[in-house]
Design an enzyme around this catalytic site. Sequence first.
Site, PDB file in Angstrom:
ATOM      1  N   ARG A   1      -0.116  -9.266  13.392  1.00 25.95           N
ATOM      2  CA  ARG A   1      -0.671  -8.206  12.534  1.00 25.95           C
ATOM      3  C   ARG A   1      -1.648  -8.812  11.514  1.00 25.95           C
ATOM      4  NH1 ARG A   1       4.778  -5.609  10.558  1.00 25.95           N
ATOM      5  NH2 ARG A   1       3.527  -4.317   9.175  1.00 25.95           N
TER       6      ARG A   1
ATOM      7  N   ARG B   1      -9.125   1.214   9.750  1.00 24.16           N
ATOM      8  CA  ARG B   1      -8.798  -0.194   9.997  1.00 24.16           C
ATOM      9  C   ARG B   1      -9.862  -0.888  10.829  1.00 24.16           C
ATOM     10  NH1 ARG B   1      -2.806   0.542   9.418  1.00 24.16           N
ATOM     11  NH2 ARG B   1      -1.887  -1.495   9.615  1.00 24.16           N
TER      12      ARG B   1
ATOM     13  N   ARG C   1      12.093  -2.456  10.561  1.00 29.60           N
ATOM     14  CA  ARG C   1      11.109  -2.041  11.572  1.00 29.60           C
ATOM     15  C   ARG C   1      10.976  -3.110  12.653  1.00 29.60           C
ATOM     16  NH1 ARG C   1       5.832  -0.030   8.311  1.00 29.60           N
ATOM     17  NH2 ARG C   1       4.849  -1.355   9.855  1.00 29.60           N
TER      18      ARG C   1
ATOM     19  N   LYS D   1       0.834  -1.211   0.000  1.00 29.31           N
ATOM     20  CA  LYS D   1       0.000   0.000   0.000  1.00 29.31           C
ATOM     21  C   LYS D   1       0.868   1.260   0.000  1.00 29.31           C
ATOM     22  CE  LYS D   1      -1.906  -1.051   3.953  1.00 29.31           C
ATOM     23  NZ  LYS D   1      -1.218  -2.323   4.270  1.00 29.31           N
TER      24      LYS D   1
ATOM     25  N   ARG E   1      11.766  -6.198   3.984  1.00 31.07           N
ATOM     26  CA  ARG E   1      11.657  -4.730   3.888  1.00 31.07           C
ATOM     27  C   ARG E   1      12.744  -4.043   4.709  1.00 31.07           C
ATOM     28  NH1 ARG E   1       6.115  -1.923   5.160  1.00 31.07           N
ATOM     29  NH2 ARG E   1       6.273  -3.163   7.056  1.00 31.07           N
TER      30      ARG E   1
HETATM   31  P1  AP5 Z   1       4.979  -1.585   1.662  1.00 28.75           P
HETATM   32  O1  AP5 Z   1       4.597  -0.705   0.525  1.00 28.75           O
HETATM   33  O2  AP5 Z   1       5.827  -1.019   2.739  1.00 28.75           O
HETATM   34  O3  AP5 Z   1       3.693  -2.313   2.252  1.00 28.75           O
HETATM   35  P2  AP5 Z   1       2.499  -1.742   3.150  1.00 28.75           P
HETATM   36  O4  AP5 Z   1       1.244  -2.392   2.665  1.00 28.75           O
HETATM   37  O5  AP5 Z   1       2.536  -0.242   3.188  1.00 28.75           O
HETATM   38  O6  AP5 Z   1       2.914  -2.385   4.528  1.00 28.75           O
HETATM   39  P3  AP5 Z   1       2.955  -1.855   6.034  1.00 28.75           P
HETATM   40  O7  AP5 Z   1       3.598  -2.956   6.824  1.00 28.75           O
HETATM   41  O8  AP5 Z   1       3.577  -0.509   6.149  1.00 28.75           O
HETATM   42  O9  AP5 Z   1       1.472  -1.810   6.385  1.00 28.75           O
HETATM   43  P4  AP5 Z   1       0.882  -1.990   7.755  1.00 28.75           P
HETATM   44  O10 AP5 Z   1      -0.516  -1.722   7.418  1.00 28.75           O
HETATM   45  O11 AP5 Z   1       1.088  -3.237   8.488  1.00 28.75           O
HETATM   46  O12 AP5 Z   1       1.752  -0.998   8.666  1.00 28.75           O
HETATM   47  P5  AP5 Z   1       1.477   0.469   9.159  1.00 28.75           P
HETATM   48  O13 AP5 Z   1       2.753   1.194   9.157  1.00 28.75           O
HETATM   49  O14 AP5 Z   1       0.290   1.053   8.484  1.00 28.75           O
HETATM   50  O15 AP5 Z   1       5.731  -2.874   1.018  1.00 28.75           O
HETATM   51  C1  AP5 Z   1       6.291  -3.889   1.839  1.00 28.75           C
HETATM   52  C2  AP5 Z   1       7.621  -4.378   1.212  1.00 28.75           C
HETATM   53  O16 AP5 Z   1       7.343  -5.019  -0.038  1.00 28.75           O
HETATM   54  C3  AP5 Z   1       8.629  -3.256   0.900  1.00 28.75           C
HETATM   55  O17 AP5 Z   1       9.912  -3.733   1.160  1.00 28.75           O
HETATM   56  C4  AP5 Z   1       8.452  -3.001  -0.616  1.00 28.75           C
HETATM   57  O18 AP5 Z   1       9.660  -2.571  -1.221  1.00 28.75           O
HETATM   58  C5  AP5 Z   1       8.037  -4.378  -1.121  1.00 28.75           C
HETATM   59  N1  AP5 Z   1       7.064  -4.316  -2.218  1.00 28.75           N
HETATM   60  C6  AP5 Z   1       6.000  -3.469  -2.332  1.00 28.75           C
HETATM   61  N2  AP5 Z   1       5.291  -3.737  -3.452  1.00 28.75           N
HETATM   62  C7  AP5 Z   1       5.928  -4.793  -4.050  1.00 28.75           C
HETATM   63  C8  AP5 Z   1       5.656  -5.545  -5.243  1.00 28.75           C
HETATM   64  N3  AP5 Z   1       4.610  -5.277  -6.043  1.00 28.75           N
HETATM   65  N4  AP5 Z   1       6.513  -6.556  -5.551  1.00 28.75           N
HETATM   66  C9  AP5 Z   1       7.561  -6.853  -4.748  1.00 28.75           C
HETATM   67  N5  AP5 Z   1       7.872  -6.174  -3.605  1.00 28.75           N
HETATM   68  C10 AP5 Z   1       7.058  -5.166  -3.263  1.00 28.75           C
HETATM   69  O19 AP5 Z   1       1.005   0.187  10.675  1.00 28.75           O
HETATM   70  C11 AP5 Z   1       1.918  -0.257  11.662  1.00 28.75           C
HETATM   71  C12 AP5 Z   1       1.190  -0.342  12.996  1.00 28.75           C
HETATM   72  O20 AP5 Z   1       0.667   0.952  13.381  1.00 28.75           O
HETATM   73  C13 AP5 Z   1      -0.048  -1.271  13.020  1.00 28.75           C
HETATM   74  O21 AP5 Z   1       0.306  -2.626  13.237  1.00 28.75           O
HETATM   75  C14 AP5 Z   1      -0.846  -0.659  14.183  1.00 28.75           C
HETATM   76  O22 AP5 Z   1      -0.325  -1.056  15.436  1.00 28.75           O
HETATM   77  C15 AP5 Z   1      -0.602   0.838  14.016  1.00 28.75           C
HETATM   78  N6  AP5 Z   1      -1.638   1.491  13.177  1.00 28.75           N
HETATM   79  C16 AP5 Z   1      -1.451   2.082  11.950  1.00 28.75           C
HETATM   80  N7  AP5 Z   1      -2.613   2.567  11.484  1.00 28.75           N
HETATM   81  C17 AP5 Z   1      -3.553   2.280  12.423  1.00 28.75           C
HETATM   82  C18 AP5 Z   1      -4.959   2.498  12.501  1.00 28.75           C
HETATM   83  N8  AP5 Z   1      -5.640   3.100  11.509  1.00 28.75           N
HETATM   84  N9  AP5 Z   1      -5.611   2.059  13.614  1.00 28.75           N
HETATM   85  C19 AP5 Z   1      -4.954   1.451  14.638  1.00 28.75           C
HETATM   86  N10 AP5 Z   1      -3.622   1.201  14.615  1.00 28.75           N
HETATM   87  C20 AP5 Z   1      -2.924   1.607  13.512  1.00 28.75           C
END
Ligand code: AP5
Length: 213
Positions: free
Chosen positions: A171, A88, A160, A13, A127
Site C-alpha cells: 500500500r 488517488r 482489517r 485521515k 488499528r
Molecule cells: P486512520 O484514521 O484509520 O488512518 P487512515 O489514514 O484513514 O488510514 P486507512 O488505512 O484507512 O487509509 P487507506 O488510505 O490505506 O485505506 P482505505 O480504507 O482508504 O488511523 C489509523 C490508526 O491510527 C487508527 O488505529 C487510529 O486510531 C490511529 N491514529 C489516528 N490518528 C492518530 C494520531 N494522531 N496519533 C496516534 N494514533 C492515531 O483504502 C483501502 C483500500 O481500498 C486501498 O488499499 C485500495 O485497494 C482501495 N481504495 C480505496 N480508495 C480507493 C481509490 N480512490 N482508488 C482505488 N482504490 C481505492
Amino acid sequence: MRLVFLGPPGVGKGTQARRLAEARGIPHIATGDMLRQVVKSMSAAGRRAQALMERGELVPDHLVIEIVEERFACPDVRKGFILDGFPRTRAQAEALEAILRKQAATLSRVVYFDAPAAVVVERISGRRTCKKCLANFHVTFHPPSKPGICDLCGGDLFQRTDDNEDTLRERLRVYEEQTRELIEYYMRRGLLTRIDAARTPEAVFEELVEAVG
Ligand code: AP5
C-alpha cells in the site's frame, strides 16, 4: 466546505475526517469504506475489488469513479463534503473536477496529512476497527475500554485483512507510485495545505480546523 483529505495509508485521515464531518454536519465520503461495502455484496465487481484490496493495490479507476459519481448524486453533498481516500490517481482527480463542474462547485481545500513511514506503520499495525459502526481504535494510542469491544456501539473489533505487514508495504509503494503526484497537482492549483500528522489527534485536529476555517 468541500474538502479532499490526502496522505499515506494509516496517517489518520479517517480519524480526522470523522471528527470534522460531525462537527460541521457534512458527509464524510470514504472510498475505502464504500468499497468494503461493495465487497460485502459478493457481486463480481466486489470479488475483483476484494482481491486487489487484499493485495494492497488500487481498484480500477472506473469502478471508484462510478461509486463516487453515484454518491455525488445524493443531495446531502450540496452542504459540503470531506472526501477521504479519493482521488488517488490523476485520472480520479480529473474525474472529480468533472463531477464538481457539473454541480457548478469547486474544491475549497486539499489537506495533505504528512507523517514518516515509521509512524504510519505503527498506527496501522495497532488499528482495530468496529464491525458494526466502522469506528477506529488503536491498541496503544486509543484503546477501547473493554478489549475487543467498540465503546460507541458495543460491536466487535477486528483487524482489517489489509492491515498486515506485507500488504501495508505494498500500500505504501502504491501510494508513492500513484498517489504522491497529487500533492504537486493540487499545489499547482493553490489548493494544498500540509499538516504535520505525526502528533496527537487533538493537535492535528486543532491545526486542521485552523487550516479549513
Ligand atoms: P486512520 O484514521 O484509520 O488512518 P487512515 O489514514 O484513514 O488510514 P486507512 O488505512 O484507512 O487509509 P487507506 O488510505 O490505506 O485505506 P482505505 O480504507 O482508504 O488511523 C489509523 C490508526 O491510527 C487508527 O488505529 C487510529 O486510531 C490511529 N491514529 C489516528 N490518528 C492518530 C494520531 N494522531 N496519533 C496516534 N494514533 C492515531 O483504502 C483501502 C483500500 O481500498 C486501498 O488499499 C485500495 O485497494 C482501495 N481504495 C480505496 N480508495 C480507493 C481509490 N480512490 N482508488 C482505488 N482504490 C481505492
